[in-house]
Design a protein around this motif. Structure first.
Motif, PDB file in Angstrom:
ATOM      1  N   GLN A 171       1.004  -1.228   0.135  1.00 24.80           N
ATOM      2  CA  GLN A 171      -0.197  -0.043  -0.070  1.00 24.80           C
ATOM      3  C   GLN A 171       0.793   1.421   0.005  1.00 24.80           C
ATOM      4  N   PHE A 172       1.821   1.310   0.788  1.00 20.71           N
ATOM      5  CA  PHE A 172       2.736   2.488   1.012  1.00 20.71           C
ATOM      6  C   PHE A 172       3.717   2.548  -0.305  1.00 20.71           C
ATOM      7  N   LEU A 173       4.236   1.604  -0.886  1.00 17.45           N
ATOM      8  CA  LEU A 173       4.834   1.711  -2.099  1.00 17.45           C
ATOM      9  C   LEU A 173       4.116   1.963  -3.294  1.00 17.45           C
ATOM     10  N   ALA A 174       2.900   1.530  -3.191  1.00 14.89           N
ATOM     11  CA  ALA A 174       2.240   1.631  -4.548  1.00 14.89           C
ATOM     12  C   ALA A 174       1.556   3.371  -4.418  1.00 14.89           C
ATOM     13  N   ALA A 175       1.354   3.895  -3.288  1.00 18.97           N
ATOM     14  CA  ALA A 175       1.261   5.322  -3.301  1.00 18.97           C
ATOM     15  C   ALA A 175       2.404   6.081  -3.539  1.00 18.97           C
ATOM     16  N   HIS A 176       3.621   5.547  -3.132  1.00 16.66           N
ATOM     17  CA  HIS A 176       4.849   6.169  -3.632  1.00 16.66           C
ATOM     18  C   HIS A 176       5.011   6.241  -5.220  1.00 16.66           C
ATOM     19  N   ALA A 177       4.789   4.877  -5.965  1.00 15.92           N
ATOM     20  CA  ALA A 177       4.923   4.841  -7.167  1.00 15.92           C
ATOM     21  C   ALA A 177       3.947   5.628  -8.135  1.00 15.92           C
ATOM     22  N   ASP A 179       2.956   8.619  -7.296  1.00 15.77           N
ATOM     23  CA  ASP A 179       3.231  10.128  -6.873  1.00 15.77           C
ATOM     24  C   ASP A 179       4.825  10.325  -7.925  1.00 15.77           C
ATOM     25  N   THR A 180       5.663   9.159  -8.104  1.00 19.49           N
ATOM     26  CA  THR A 180       6.844   9.146  -8.781  1.00 19.49           C
ATOM     27  C   THR A 180       6.919   8.161 -10.042  1.00 19.49           C
ATOM     28  N   LYS A 181       6.338   8.632 -10.961  1.00 18.53           N
ATOM     29  CA  LYS A 181       6.037   7.841 -12.273  1.00 18.53           C
ATOM     30  C   LYS A 181       7.343   7.342 -12.762  1.00 18.53           C
ATOM     31  N   LYS A 182       8.353   8.084 -12.712  1.00  9.16           N
ATOM     32  CA  LYS A 182       9.709   7.623 -13.261  1.00  9.16           C
ATOM     33  C   LYS A 182      10.628   6.792 -12.520  1.00  9.16           C
ATOM     34  N   ASP A 183      10.000   6.471 -11.410  1.00  7.66           N
ATOM     35  CA  ASP A 183      10.603   5.703 -10.307  1.00  7.66           C
ATOM     36  C   ASP A 183      10.515   4.165 -10.788  1.00  7.66           C
ATOM     37  N   LEU A 184      11.429   3.610 -11.741  1.00  6.20           N
ATOM     38  CA  LEU A 184      11.355   2.321 -12.196  1.00  6.20           C
ATOM     39  C   LEU A 184      11.842   1.194 -11.055  1.00  6.20           C
ATOM     40  N   GLN A 185      12.622   1.569 -10.381  1.00  6.20           N
ATOM     41  CA  GLN A 185      12.950   0.580  -9.080  1.00  6.20           C
ATOM     42  C   GLN A 185      11.649   0.395  -8.305  1.00  6.20           C
ATOM     43  N   ALA A 186      11.016   1.548  -7.975  1.00  4.27           N
ATOM     44  CA  ALA A 186       9.942   1.296  -7.116  1.00  4.27           C
ATOM     45  C   ALA A 186       8.714   0.531  -7.810  1.00  4.27           C
ATOM     46  N   LYS A 187       8.732   0.380  -9.021  1.00  5.18           N
ATOM     47  CA  LYS A 187       7.685  -0.385  -9.747  1.00  5.18           C
ATOM     48  C   LYS A 187       8.221  -1.940  -9.853  1.00  5.18           C
ATOM     49  N   ARG A 188       9.608  -2.221  -9.980  1.00  4.12           N
ATOM     50  CA  ARG A 188      10.127  -3.411  -9.922  1.00  4.12           C
ATOM     51  C   ARG A 188       9.919  -4.026  -8.702  1.00  4.12           C
ATOM     52  N   LYS A 189      10.182  -3.110  -7.496  1.00  2.69           N
ATOM     53  CA  LYS A 189       9.833  -3.635  -6.038  1.00  2.69           C
ATOM     54  C   LYS A 189       8.507  -4.105  -5.860  1.00  2.69           C
ATOM     55  N   LEU A 190       7.663  -3.091  -6.173  1.00  2.00           N
ATOM     56  CA  LEU A 190       6.195  -3.516  -6.097  1.00  2.00           C
ATOM     57  C   LEU A 190       5.613  -4.577  -6.819  1.00  2.00           C
ATOM     58  N   GLU A 191       6.282  -4.940  -7.818  1.00  3.93           N
ATOM     59  CA  GLU A 191       6.054  -6.239  -8.756  1.00  3.93           C
ATOM     60  C   GLU A 191       6.517  -7.580  -7.750  1.00  3.93           C
ATOM     61  N   HIS A 192       7.767  -7.264  -7.209  1.00 10.51           N
ATOM     62  CA  HIS A 192       8.261  -8.142  -6.482  1.00 10.51           C
ATOM     63  C   HIS A 192       7.656  -8.568  -5.371  1.00 10.51           C
ATOM     64  N   VAL A 226      -5.578 -13.459  -6.826  1.00  8.68           N
ATOM     65  CA  VAL A 226      -4.179 -14.199  -6.348  1.00  8.68           C
ATOM     66  C   VAL A 226      -3.772 -15.153  -7.282  1.00  8.68           C
ATOM     67  N   MET A 227      -4.648 -15.920  -7.854  1.00  9.09           N
ATOM     68  CA  MET A 227      -3.999 -17.175  -8.742  1.00  9.09           C
ATOM     69  C   MET A 227      -3.358 -16.531 -10.149  1.00  9.09           C
ATOM     70  N   ALA A 228      -3.966 -15.472 -10.437  1.00 10.84           N
ATOM     71  CA  ALA A 228      -3.312 -14.820 -11.714  1.00 10.84           C
ATOM     72  C   ALA A 228      -1.790 -14.452 -11.421  1.00 10.84           C
ATOM     73  N   GLU A 229      -1.319 -14.647 -12.670  1.00  7.39           N
ATOM     74  CA  GLU A 229       0.232 -14.180 -12.601  1.00  7.39           C
ATOM     75  C   GLU A 229       0.271 -12.758 -12.801  1.00  7.39           C
ATOM     76  N   PHE A 230       0.913 -12.093 -12.050  1.00  8.48           N
ATOM     77  CA  PHE A 230       0.953 -10.650 -11.845  1.00  8.48           C
ATOM     78  C   PHE A 230       2.224  -9.959 -12.522  1.00  8.48           C
ATOM     79  N   HIS A 231       2.061  -9.137 -13.378  1.00  5.21           N
ATOM     80  CA  HIS A 231       3.194  -8.097 -14.134  1.00  5.21           C
ATOM     81  C   HIS A 231       2.926  -6.581 -14.124  1.00  5.21           C
ATOM     82  N   MET A 232       3.532  -5.715 -13.733  1.00  3.39           N
ATOM     83  CA  MET A 232       3.432  -4.333 -13.820  1.00  3.39           C
ATOM     84  C   MET A 232       3.474  -3.750 -15.603  1.00  3.39           C
TER      85      MET A 232
END
Length: 283
Positions: A171-177, A179-192, A226-232
C-alpha cells in the motif's frame, strides 16, 4: 416375363439408391445445423452471463474495512513516534511539572501551570506522528496488521501475518510509485512484493483453505486476483488507471483488432439465435 420382373426390380432399386443419395446430404446438413445452433446457444449464454468483478491484484478492492481501520488509526492526533509511547510521555510531562512546582515552592502556582501547559503542547507536537516520515507511518501500520492477523500473541511468522505485512508495504509503495512515475525501481520492487505475497497466499491455500479465504477477504483480494500471474505491464496500468489521467493509453495491435472483430461476429450470431428462440432476451 423374367426380363420385365428384372426391369421392374432394377427400377425400384435405382429409385431407392437415388433416394438414399439425396437423403444423405439432408441428414448431414441437419446434423451440421444442430451443431451450429448448439454453438450459438453457448455464445448467447456467455454473452449474458454475469462477469465477476475485477479486483486489483495490487491494491485489492476499494474501501476494505481492515485497511480503512488501519488508515484511521495511524492518522489519529494522539499517535506518537514508536520510540516513545503516550504513557511514557505523560509520565515525563507530569514529573517535569511536579519538579517545576517544587522549585517555585507553590503547589498551585498559576504561572507555573501555564508554562508547563505550554511545554506540554510543544512536547506533544514534537513527538507527534504527524511530524515523522513515511517509515514511521508504515511501521505503525505493520504493527496494527500483525495484531489483527496473529494466531497467538507474538506471532510474526504465520502466512496470514506475512501476507498482511506485505499488504501494508504494498500500500505504501504503490502510493509512492503513483506519485513518482519515473521511479522504475519502485515499480520493480512493487511487482516483487506482489509476487511474494501471491506465493505466501498460495501456500496458505494448499495448507489451510479456510484461513486462506478468511485472509484474502480481510485483505480485499479475490481468489482470481491471487491465482493470476501478475506483472506491472502497460495493460495493468491502463486497466486500473494507475497514474490517473497521466496513464498512457494502450497501442491497439492487429491481434486486438482481430479479437474485437471476432467478438462482434459472435455477438451478432448469438443475438440472431436469441431473436429466433428467445426474443425477450435479445431485446
Amino acid at each position: 416375363m423374367a426380363a420385365d420382373k428384372f426391369f421392374i426390380m432394377s427400377f425400384r432399386l435405382g429409385g431407392f439408391v437415388r433416394s438414399l443419395h439425396t437423403s444423405v446430404p439432408v441428414q448431414a446438413r441437419q446434423k451440421y445445423m444442430k451443431k451450429i445452433n448448439r454453438l450459438h446457444k453457448h455464445w448467447a449464454k456467455e454473452l449474458f452471463r454475469p462477469q465477476p468483478e475485477y479486483v486489483d491484484p495490487v491494491l485489492g478492492q476499494a474501501q476494505v474495512p481492515f485497511l480503512e481501520r488501519v488508515r484511521a488509526s495511524i492518522n489519529q492526533a494522539e499517535n506518537q513516534i514508536d520510540q516513545l509511547s503516550p504513557e511514557e510521555s505523560s509520565k515525563i510531562l507530569f514529573g517535569a511539572e511536579q519538579a517545576a512546582k517544587q522549585r517555585t515552592g507553590f503547589a498551585h502556582n498559576e504561572a507555573v501551570s501555564q508554562a508547563e501547559a505550554r511545554k506540554r503542547e510543544i512536547f506533544a507536537r514534537l513527538v507527534s506522528l504527524n511530524n515523522s516520515n513515511q517509515q514511521q507511518y508504515k511501521k505503525q501500520a505493520v504493527q496494527l496488521a500483525v495484531k489483527e492477523f496473529e494466531r497467538f500473541p507474538g506471532d510474526t511468522g504465520s502466512s496470514e501475518v506475512q501476507a498482511a505485512i506485505l499488504t501494508m508495504r504494498i500500500q505504501f509503495l504503490a502510493a509512492h510509485a503513483k506519485d513518482t512515475k519515473k521511479d522504475l525501481q519502485a515499480k520493480r520492487k512493487l511487482e516483487h512484493l506482489v509476487q511474494t505475497r501471491r506465493n505466501i497466499l498460495l501456500y496458505l491455500k494448499r495448507t489451510n483453505q479456510e484461513r486462506y479465504m478468511w485472509t484474502i477477504e480481510k485483505l480485499g483480494l479475490s481468489d482470481e486476483a491471487v491465482m493470476a500471474e501478475f506483472h506491472m505491464s502497460r495493460q495493468y496500468l491502463f486497466k486500473t488507471q494507475f497514474y490517473g489521467e497521466h496513464t498512457l493509453p494502450l497501442k491497439k495491435t492487429k491481434k486486438d483488432t482481430r479479437a474485437a472483430r471476432k467478438f462482434e461476429q459472435r455477438k451478432a450470431k448469438a443475438l440472431k439465435y436469441l431473436a429466433h428462440n428467445n426474443p425477450d432476451m435479445a431485446l
